[in-house]
Write an enzyme that holds these catalytic residues in place. Structure first.
Site, PDB file in Angstrom:
ATOM      1  N   SER A   1      29.866  42.789  -9.577  1.00 16.17           N
ATOM      2  CA  SER A   1      29.826  42.658 -11.022  1.00 16.17           C
ATOM      3  C   SER A   1      29.163  41.870 -11.525  1.00 16.17           C
ATOM      4  CB  SER A   1      31.668  42.430 -11.153  1.00 16.17           C
ATOM      5  OG  SER A   1      32.111  42.655 -10.134  1.00 16.17           O
TER       6      SER A   1
HETATM    7  N1  SAM Z   1      35.025  40.368  -7.484  1.00 15.09           N
HETATM    8  C1  SAM Z   1      33.828  41.354  -6.477  1.00 15.09           C
HETATM    9  C2  SAM Z   1      32.679  40.106  -6.798  1.00 15.09           C
HETATM   10  O1  SAM Z   1      32.587  38.984  -7.821  1.00 15.09           O
HETATM   11  O2  SAM Z   1      31.707  41.028  -6.906  1.00 15.09           O
HETATM   12  C3  SAM Z   1      33.763  42.604  -7.291  1.00 15.09           C
HETATM   13  C4  SAM Z   1      33.265  43.221  -6.224  1.00 15.09           C
HETATM   14  S1  SAM Z   1      33.102  45.020  -6.329  1.00 15.09           S
HETATM   15  C5  SAM Z   1      32.253  45.418  -8.102  1.00 15.09           C
HETATM   16  C6  SAM Z   1      35.422  45.880  -6.178  1.00 15.09           C
HETATM   17  C7  SAM Z   1      35.327  45.318  -4.662  1.00 15.09           C
HETATM   18  O3  SAM Z   1      36.560  45.992  -4.435  1.00 15.09           O
HETATM   19  C8  SAM Z   1      34.429  45.676  -3.022  1.00 15.09           C
HETATM   20  O4  SAM Z   1      34.014  45.010  -2.744  1.00 15.09           O
HETATM   21  C9  SAM Z   1      35.136  46.956  -2.542  1.00 15.09           C
HETATM   22  O5  SAM Z   1      35.198  46.990  -1.765  1.00 15.09           O
HETATM   23  C10 SAM Z   1      36.039  46.356  -3.686  1.00 15.09           C
HETATM   24  N2  SAM Z   1      37.965  47.734  -3.116  1.00 15.09           N
HETATM   25  C11 SAM Z   1      37.381  49.044  -3.575  1.00 15.09           C
HETATM   26  N3  SAM Z   1      39.090  49.242  -3.221  1.00 15.09           N
HETATM   27  C12 SAM Z   1      39.728  48.518  -2.849  1.00 15.09           C
HETATM   28  C13 SAM Z   1      40.704  48.170  -3.111  1.00 15.09           C
HETATM   29  N4  SAM Z   1      42.170  49.250  -2.688  1.00 15.09           N
HETATM   30  N5  SAM Z   1      41.507  47.309  -1.941  1.00 15.09           N
HETATM   31  C14 SAM Z   1      40.448  46.072  -1.758  1.00 15.09           C
HETATM   32  N6  SAM Z   1      39.448  45.825  -2.133  1.00 15.09           N
HETATM   33  C15 SAM Z   1      38.937  46.902  -2.680  1.00 15.09           C
END
Ligand code: SAM
Length: 229
Positions: free
Chosen positions: A77
């Site tokens: 992010s």
């Molecule tokens: N917090 C992260 C960071 O600091 O890098 C941001 C990661 S990205 C914006 C959002 C993440 O949510 C992705 O890695 C994606 O695979 C994950 N994601 C999406 N749906 C999800 C779910 N149902 N359960 C767990 N992770 C999920």
């Protein structure tokens, strides 16, 4: 462990040079100028080397206030977004926090710097393994799992705070029920292109206050109470 995974972690430069520290300080000043006022959040962002979460080839991008690809079609992010969500969450030392969407592990590191007991769920196995390895090398030891975060983590509930770092179509019921009374959840809710940041405060088992904040654009939250894959 897969060789490609070992290589990608080794490729991360675990050296925090003056140039990185200087760039990080400038970035934190930029976040303050953009309206982040919580000094503890700004301090945590000054402490965590964001370039550790980037392949060395791309470390020049680490201190630009932008999201960046981390593989599997996902992103680390934007620093402003991390600071904003963390500020809304109002964490205190020792609180039990659940993060949905571990991704790179950067948001996790910021929360751990703030002294919380962190639980985090990532649905992509490759990202989960990479984040676990990197956070461990950095000396951070959150409780991580791989799975569908829209179901929360019932065995570990209740949580004082819940942060969702992917864009949801609705607020998952499981997360509402796993939030402790008095707890706060921050979650982007909307369509697949843009979402409103929503802050939920659990007043009692059945009463929730909902505060709708600013617009953001996250990758989609995929799962049983999220978007289809
Ligand atoms: N917090 C992260 C960071 O600091 O890098 C941001 C990661 S990205 C914006 C959002 C993440 O949510 C992705 O890695 C994606 O695979 C994950 N994601 C999406 N749906 C999800 C779910 N149902 N359960 C767990 N992770 C999920």
């Amino acid at each position: 462990m897969q060789l490609s995974l070992i290589n990608s972690v080794i490729a991360v430069a675990m050296i925090d040079e003056y140039k990185h520290k200087g760039a990080r300080k400038k970035l934190v000043e930029e976040l303050a100028a953009k309206g982040i006022t919580d000094k503890t959040v700004l301090k945590a962002m000054l402490q965590v080397p964001r370039h550790y979460f980037f392949n060395k080839t791309f470390d020049a991008h680490a201190y630009v206030d932008k999201a960046f690809p981390i593989g599997e079609g996902q992103t680390i992010s934007q620093p402003y977004t991390v600071a904003y969500q963390t500020q809304v969450l109002q964490v205190h030392k020792g609180e039990k926090v659940l993060e949905i969407g571990t991704g790179s592990g950067y948001q996790a590191a910021i929360l751990i710097e703030l002294g919380v007991k962190l639980y985090s769920i990532e649905r992509h196995e490759k990202l989960y393994k990479k984040a676990k390895l990197l956070l461990g090398k950095m000396g951070y030891h959150p409780t991580l799992t791989c799975g569908d975060g829209t179901k929360g983590w019932p065995e570990m509930a209740p949580f004082d705070k819940i942060i969702v770092t992917a864009g949801a179509p609705v607020i998952p019921k499981a997360l509402m029920s796993q939030l402790a009374v008095g707890g706060i959840m921050v979650i982007p809710v909307g369509n697949e292109a843009t979402q409103k940041m929503v802050c939920i405060i659990k007043k009692d088992e059945k009463t929730f206050e909902k505060i709708v904040l600013k617009d953001f654009a996250f990758v989609p939250l995929i799962g049983e109470e999220g978007w289809d894959a």
